[in-house]
Design a protein around this motif. Structure first.
Motif: not given
Length: 373
Positions: A275-296
């Motif tokens: 349960e504690m680690l369930a949020m990790v995937d969501e954080i990774v998704g936001q990290r990758d979204r931030i990277s993609a948007t920064l590039d754009a």
């Protein structure tokens, strides 16, 4: 008291500490705080309830000293890490910084050296100097990567007593291959510490340094509950190593250094690891979204296996930091040229950062302002 307060210059401070600066990151009550790589998701309610129950139970015997060997907690960490580890392979402290401090107290100290590849975690030199050892900085490639050949050559030349390998690296997010760890270990007779504070955010198929522990009695793998477990306020760090090395740490730890309440809270949290680690995937998704948007937006985000993104091509980091601050968004100016670092938060927090940055135009804010990062 009416007397004028003394300054550091008036005190018999150790000469090697004079002129040094303590660790510091801005703590400001802004709506969006993404500057110190916290997990901004709250602990799930059902997990928090179990932690509260466990702490309440521990309070009934708080008049007694806690288990000095924190046996149940070490067993919990061993079960969580796997790889055939047992409680005898585990050590823990009040945050991973205390765990690293124990290592330096045991294997560093006056007349010895510790080594890290800059830029890396800013606490390594502070902890090293605090224990009386000398800190030596190595170098990375232009993209902050580190090859096995370069790392081994630098270690062989420096011959440090303790080597820090931050994997993935903070503050750059850079991955570190196990080939680099193996090469460094073979190039030194000293202790090699692999700091895996952000390992849970790496790709699932990436190899942890835990796989290298068998037969390497000088290798240490440190972890923290602060990031993936959303436990920054609880201050719990731990490591895995050969049992003989664990015995060495007992020589320097303070008596009963982990409180009964800390042990109870961390042990309960480990019972709910999925349960504690369930949020990790969501954080990774936001990290990758931030990277993609920064590039754009025209910035250069570096590859990250952590819960944060370092990005460059910022025309004026201090001015951009200040402009975001004034919009209620706190990120980190870590002093790297034309670069800033942002933690991947919740979807709403990440959106607030990206919208605020986009509003500043290409290259971020311009003009000279007081640096606040």
């Amino acid at each position: 008291m009416d007397a004028v307060s003394a300054s550091l210059d008036d005190l018999p401070l150790r000469s090697d500490l004079r002129g040094q600066m303590p660790y510091g990151a801005p703590q400001a009550p802004l709506p969006v705080a993404l500057n110190v790589n916290e997990n901004t998701h709250p602990v799930p309610e059902e997990v928090a309830d179990d932690i509260l129950d466990s702490v309440a139970h521990a309070l009934r015997e708080v008049n007694r000293y806690p288990d000095r060997e924190f046996t149940a907690l070490r067993e919990g960490f061993a079960d969580y890490l796997g790889h055939g580890l047992t409680a005898d392979h585990i050590w823990a402290g009040n945050g991973s910084n205390e765990v690293l401090q124990h290592l330096l107290q045991a294997f560093g100290g006056p007349g010895r050296t510790a080594f890290g590849f800059a830029p890396t975690y800013s606490m390594y030199p502070l902890l090293t100097r605090g224990t009386g050892a000398e800190y030596v900085s190595g170098t990375r490639g232009v993209d902050y990567t580190l090859s096995a050949e370069s790392a081994a050559e630098q270690i062989a030349d420096a011959a440090p007593d303790v080597t820090f390998l931050c994997a993935p690296n903070n503050p750059t997010g850079t991955p570190l291959g196990v080939d680099v760890i193996e090469a460094v270990y073979d190039a030194t007779d000293g202790i090699v510490i692999v700091d895996e504070a952000y390992q849970e955010f790496a790709p699932r198929d990436s190899r942890s340094a835990l796989t290298l522990l068998p037969g390497r009695e000088r290798l240490v793998v440190s972890r923290t509950m602060s990031k993936a477990f959303a436990f920054a306020g609880a201050r719990v760090g731990y490591l895995a190593a050969d049992p003989a090395l664990i015995d060495a740490l007992r020589l320097v730890r303070l008596p009963y250094h982990l409180s009964a309440l800390t042990q109870a809270a961390a042990t309960a949290a480990l019972r709910h690891a999925p349960e504690m680690l369930a949020m990790v995937d969501e954080i990774v998704g936001q990290r990758d979204r931030i990277s993609a948007t920064l590039d754009a937006l025209g910035y250069h985000p570096y590859e990250s296996w952590t819960n944060f993104v370092l990005f460059s091509d910022v025309d004026d980091p201090a001015a951009t930091w200040q402009a975001l601050y004034e919009q209620g968004v706190l990120i980190r100016d870590i002093g790297l040229p034309r670069s800033l670092r942002v933690t991947a938060g919740t979807e709403a927090e990440s959106t607030a950062f990206l919208d605020a940055l986009a509003s500043l135009g290409p290259g971020g804010a311009h003009g000279v302002t007081e640096e606040r990062g």
